[in-house]
Scaffold this motif. Structure first.
Motif, mmCIF file in Angstrom:
data_model
loop_
_atom_site.group_PDB
_atom_site.id
_atom_site.type_symbol
_atom_site.label_atom_id
_atom_site.label_comp_id
_atom_site.label_asym_id
_atom_site.label_seq_id
_atom_site.Cartn_x
_atom_site.Cartn_y
_atom_site.Cartn_z
ATOM 1 N N ALA A 140 -6.365 11.961 -6.205
ATOM 2 C CA ALA A 140 -7.008 11.875 -5.202
ATOM 3 C C ALA A 140 -8.547 11.025 -5.108
ATOM 4 C CB ALA A 140 -7.695 13.021 -4.871
ATOM 5 N N GLY A 141 -8.565 10.355 -6.681
ATOM 6 C CA GLY A 141 -9.476 9.098 -7.015
ATOM 7 C C GLY A 141 -8.601 8.058 -7.112
ATOM 8 N N LEU A 142 -8.052 7.629 -6.986
ATOM 9 C CA LEU A 142 -7.322 6.582 -7.264
ATOM 10 C C LEU A 142 -6.762 6.102 -5.936
ATOM 11 C CD1 LEU A 142 -4.003 6.482 -10.180
ATOM 12 C CD2 LEU A 142 -6.883 5.316 -9.524
ATOM 13 N N MET A 143 -6.172 7.480 -4.971
ATOM 14 C CA MET A 143 -5.910 6.842 -3.409
ATOM 15 C C MET A 143 -6.932 6.153 -2.692
ATOM 16 S SD MET A 143 -2.649 8.041 -2.892
ATOM 17 C CE MET A 143 -1.114 9.006 -2.862
ATOM 18 N N VAL A 144 -8.391 7.106 -3.395
ATOM 19 C CA VAL A 144 -9.552 6.639 -2.265
ATOM 20 C C VAL A 144 -9.930 5.059 -2.793
ATOM 21 C CG1 VAL A 144 -12.432 6.988 -1.608
ATOM 22 C CG2 VAL A 144 -10.111 9.155 -1.852
ATOM 23 N N ALA A 145 -10.218 4.984 -4.040
ATOM 24 C CA ALA A 145 -10.388 3.974 -4.732
ATOM 25 C C ALA A 145 -9.887 2.556 -4.057
ATOM 26 C CB ALA A 145 -10.261 3.913 -6.685
ATOM 27 N N ALA A 172 0.894 -1.396 -0.170
ATOM 28 C CA ALA A 172 -0.318 0.144 -0.327
ATOM 29 C C ALA A 172 0.607 1.538 -0.629
ATOM 30 C CB ALA A 172 -0.794 -0.276 1.690
ATOM 31 N N ALA A 173 1.849 1.071 0.712
ATOM 32 C CA ALA A 173 2.939 2.021 0.859
ATOM 33 C C ALA A 173 3.691 2.437 -0.196
ATOM 34 C CB ALA A 173 4.035 1.966 1.960
ATOM 35 N N VAL A 174 3.918 1.758 -0.950
ATOM 36 C CA VAL A 174 4.404 2.091 -2.168
ATOM 37 C C VAL A 174 3.089 2.189 -3.643
ATOM 38 C CG1 VAL A 174 5.587 0.169 -4.669
ATOM 39 C CG2 VAL A 174 6.601 0.043 -2.014
ATOM 40 N N ALA A 175 1.913 1.618 -3.435
ATOM 41 C CA ALA A 175 1.116 2.468 -4.993
ATOM 42 C C ALA A 175 1.264 3.761 -3.717
ATOM 43 C CB ALA A 175 0.423 1.661 -3.927
ATOM 44 N N ALA A 176 1.430 4.232 -2.948
ATOM 45 C CA ALA A 176 0.812 5.460 -2.336
ATOM 46 C C ALA A 176 1.902 6.658 -2.947
ATOM 47 C CB ALA A 176 0.065 5.942 -1.209
ATOM 48 N N LEU A 177 3.216 6.290 -2.463
ATOM 49 C CA LEU A 177 4.136 6.318 -3.875
ATOM 50 C C LEU A 177 3.678 6.810 -4.888
ATOM 51 C CD1 LEU A 177 6.385 8.022 -2.146
ATOM 52 C CD2 LEU A 177 8.153 5.941 -2.616
ATOM 53 N N VAL A 178 3.733 5.484 -5.655
ATOM 54 C CA VAL A 178 3.927 5.716 -6.630
ATOM 55 C C VAL A 178 3.619 6.511 -7.822
ATOM 56 C CG1 VAL A 178 3.369 4.461 -9.203
ATOM 57 C CG2 VAL A 178 4.660 3.001 -7.066
ATOM 58 N N ILE A 179 1.533 6.695 -6.978
ATOM 59 C CA ILE A 179 0.958 7.743 -7.575
ATOM 60 C C ILE A 179 1.191 9.157 -7.170
ATOM 61 C CG2 ILE A 179 -1.732 8.337 -7.034
ATOM 62 C CD1 ILE A 179 -2.502 5.061 -5.931
ATOM 63 N N PHE A 180 1.806 9.324 -5.701
ATOM 64 C CA PHE A 180 1.709 11.150 -5.766
ATOM 65 C C PHE A 180 3.153 11.528 -6.687
ATOM 66 C CE2 PHE A 180 4.588 13.260 -3.459
ATOM 67 C CZ PHE A 180 3.261 14.186 -2.865
ATOM 68 N N VAL A 235 -1.581 13.765 -0.281
ATOM 69 C CA VAL A 235 -0.729 14.040 0.818
ATOM 70 C C VAL A 235 -1.236 13.075 1.765
ATOM 71 C CG1 VAL A 235 0.251 15.131 2.182
ATOM 72 C CG2 VAL A 235 0.297 16.019 0.640
ATOM 73 N N GLY A 236 -3.000 12.561 2.040
ATOM 74 C CA GLY A 236 -3.645 11.752 3.035
ATOM 75 C C GLY A 236 -2.728 10.483 2.827
ATOM 76 N N GLY A 237 -2.884 10.024 1.281
ATOM 77 C CA GLY A 237 -2.234 8.740 1.404
ATOM 78 C C GLY A 237 -0.514 8.537 1.625
ATOM 79 N N LEU A 238 -0.006 9.549 1.795
ATOM 80 C CA LEU A 238 1.300 9.294 2.358
ATOM 81 C C LEU A 238 1.189 8.796 4.041
ATOM 82 C CD1 LEU A 238 3.676 11.235 -0.589
ATOM 83 C CD2 LEU A 238 2.340 9.112 -0.899
ATOM 84 N N VAL A 239 0.131 10.157 4.152
ATOM 85 C CA VAL A 239 0.179 9.637 6.432
ATOM 86 C C VAL A 239 -0.500 8.029 6.298
ATOM 87 C CG1 VAL A 239 -0.699 10.987 7.877
ATOM 88 C CG2 VAL A 239 0.720 12.362 6.217
ATOM 89 N N GLU A 240 -1.710 7.828 5.862
ATOM 90 C CA GLU A 240 -2.600 6.833 6.063
ATOM 91 C C GLU A 240 -1.797 5.694 5.890
ATOM 92 O OE1 GLU A 240 -5.287 6.454 7.568
ATOM 93 O OE2 GLU A 240 -6.080 8.120 7.411
ATOM 94 N N THR A 241 -0.605 6.212 4.494
ATOM 95 C CA THR A 241 0.337 4.477 4.382
ATOM 96 C C THR A 241 1.494 3.940 4.758
ATOM 97 O OG1 THR A 241 0.809 5.664 2.632
ATOM 98 C CG2 THR A 241 -0.864 4.019 2.006
ATOM 99 N N GLY A 242 1.293 5.961 6.389
ATOM 100 C CA GLY A 242 3.382 5.349 6.543
ATOM 101 C C GLY A 242 4.284 5.774 6.266
ATOM 102 N N VAL A 243 4.173 6.490 5.276
ATOM 103 C CA VAL A 243 5.338 6.877 3.922
ATOM 104 C C VAL A 243 5.824 7.937 4.997
ATOM 105 C CG1 VAL A 243 6.119 7.547 2.124
ATOM 106 C CG2 VAL A 243 4.770 6.255 1.745
ATOM 107 N N ILE A 244 5.366 9.412 4.931
ATOM 108 C CA ILE A 244 5.516 9.949 6.092
ATOM 109 C C ILE A 244 6.249 9.955 7.236
ATOM 110 C CG2 ILE A 244 4.915 12.237 6.861
ATOM 111 C CD1 ILE A 244 3.211 12.930 4.596
ATOM 112 N N HIS A 245 5.454 8.790 7.947
ATOM 113 C CA HIS A 245 5.668 8.522 9.376
ATOM 114 C C HIS A 245 7.088 7.843 9.150
ATOM 115 C CE1 HIS A 245 5.573 7.134 14.014
ATOM 116 N NE2 HIS A 245 5.780 5.825 13.084
ATOM 117 N N ARG A 246 7.044 6.894 8.043
ATOM 118 C CA ARG A 246 8.593 6.387 8.125
ATOM 119 C C ARG A 246 9.667 6.868 7.629
ATOM 120 N NH1 ARG A 246 6.354 0.888 4.652
ATOM 121 N NH2 ARG A 246 4.695 0.255 5.984
ATOM 122 N N LEU A 247 10.014 8.048 6.807
ATOM 123 C CA LEU A 247 10.419 9.169 6.625
ATOM 124 C C LEU A 247 10.783 9.311 8.184
ATOM 125 C CD1 LEU A 247 9.705 10.839 2.966
ATOM 126 C CD2 LEU A 247 11.338 9.319 3.816
ATOM 127 N N GLY A 248 10.299 10.169 8.654
ATOM 128 C CA GLY A 248 10.409 10.571 10.274
ATOM 129 C C GLY A 248 11.322 9.443 10.889
#
Length: 430
Positions: A35-40, A5-13, A293-306
């Motif tokens: 945004a539509g892809l993130m939700v779908a 999921a994290a990879v998918a969010a990062l690719v979409i972004f 950006v919410g997709g990166l938050v929800e999948t933990g991408v930004i949290h992992r960077l931190g």
């Protein structure tokens, strides 16, 4: 969330950001599709998209922008922007660099007391009007203003939305920002004035139709003086509301909406006239960007960077401050700095809590604030003010491309962040 999921969010972004940067597809279409892809794909739960302030649409920002757009739309009916354009043209005597410094100064002085989005929304129409009067290209002046606004807005608690988030999270007061942020912001703005002379030198070679402006009477531009008086009175109340919103326990968005409602009520301007000035495309762009950006938050991408940042710096707090100021500038250049700061603030809070003393802990917060605020100049989508100005420019037939803005923004960010890093080292670690 799992790694897929994290990879998918990062690719979409990443793909969306590439399309925005290359302008191959209209940016509104890009963010809506992403945004539509993130939700779908359930990377952002449907409810979170509308109700989660960290992983969904930030309605405070959307309604702040809407309220101020309506206020500006009503004020525009008075002719005051044309009056200010004539005044600025006469004051500069048609000298392009003097005009640039004058407009940047107005913007930088206003930004610490208004949020920088509000400031550019008020100044940008004036800039376009004066450039049209003088026969100058508006783009360089608009770009310089928004860069100055992001620098100036860093000076106070209310000058830049990320500062409001940081102040609330860290327990920092308005006076704390004045003492710690304002000195370096003054230095950075003075430096930027010098840089602008070089960066925008090509804009100063245009022939200026100064004679036409010098013979104009600014007072003749005012179409309705009683309406102008009423509008300025309401605008003054809005500014007081922004300054006192913490004491009133009102969000800035509430102040803007109340001001818009009162402005419409006392002006009697037709809805079609002031709603025509609302940048609907800009508002929709922000909504989609927040969900991305919410997709990166929800999948933990930004949290992992931190988390990687915290582990990497260990007990070296100057290294931590360095990572925060440069890391926030780099990441903030690619993500809108409002959701970025909201997401990373808990990480910085944990890091500051481990500091050996209060001064070191505060130094981390100041590094975070400087990096996020100054990183807002990095790209055309790095700060709310940037997006708003690009929208206003496009609506007035003075389009600014992503790279036209970004080539100046990257240089400005690199220089100002480096100087700010030196300030943090000298003040807190020597």
């Amino acid at each position: 969330m799992n790694g897929l999921a994290a990879v998918a969010a990062l690719v979409i972004f990443s793909v969306a950001f590439f399309l925005i940067a290359t302008e191959r597809v209209h940016r509104v279409a890009v963010v809506l599709g992403a945004a539509g892809l993130m939700v779908a794909l359930r990377l952002v739960p449907g409810d979170d998209m509308f109700y989660n302030e960290h992983a969904g649409i930030d309605w405070h920002v959307i309604f702040l922008l809407l309220g101020m757009m309506i206020i500006v739309g009503v004020i525009k009916q008075t002719g005051v922007f044309e009056f200010l354009a004539i005044w600025a043209g006469k004051r500069s005597r048609g000298r392009p660099y003097r005009l640039l410094v004058l407009l940047m100064g107005i913007t930088a002085i206003a930004s610490p007391f208004l949020d920088n989005v509000t400031t550019v929304m008020l100044v940008a129409p004036v800039t376009i009007a004066v450039c049209q009067q003088l026969g100058l290209p508006a783009a360089p002046y608009l770009i310089a203003e928004v860069l100055a606004s992001n620098i100036g807005g860093a000076a106070t608690l209310i000058g830049d939305p990320p500062n409001i988030i940081i102040g609330a999270r860290a327990g920092l007061s308005f006076n704390d920002f004045i003492v710690h942020m304002t000195p370096i912001v003054v230095v950075l703005f003075a430096l930027f004035v010098v840089m602008a002379r070089v960066m925008f030198r090509s804009a100063f070679r245009h022939s200026v139709q100064v004679d036409a402006v010098m013979h104009l009477n600014g007072r003749d531009a005012i179409k309705d003086k009683p309406l102008l008086v009423r509008c300025l009175a309401v605008l003054a109340l809005v500014m007081v509301g922004f300054g006192l919103h913490h004491m009133l326990h009102w969000e800035p968005a509430v102040v803007a909406l109340l001001g818009a409602g009162l402005m419409v009520l006392v002006s009697g301007v037709k809805a079609a006239d002031y709603l025509a000035e609302v940048e609907w495309a800009t508002l929709v762009f922000f909504m989609g960007l927040f969900v991305m950006v919410g997709g990166l938050v929800e999948t933990g991408v930004i949290h992992r960077l931190g988390g990687w940042t915290v582990n990497a710096v260990g007990d070296n707090y100057f290294l931590a401050a360095t990572a925060l100021i440069f890391g926030s500038a780099i990441l903030g250049a690619f993500f809108d700095n409002i959701p970025y700061v909201a997401t990373m603030a808990p990480v910085v809070e944990d890091l500051a809590a481990q500091a050996p003393d209060a001064q070191t802990g505060q130094a981390l917060w100041w590094s975070f604030a400087l990096g996020a605020d100054l990183g807002g100049n990095g790209t055309a989508v790095a700060a709310s003010a940037n997006v708003v100005v690009l929208g206003i420019a496009a609506q007035h037939g003075e389009p600014i491309s992503f790279w036209q803005f970004t080539k100046y923004g990257i240089i400005t960010t690199l220089v100002t962040v480096t100087v700010a890093w030196g300030y943090v080292w000298l003040r807190y670690f020597t």
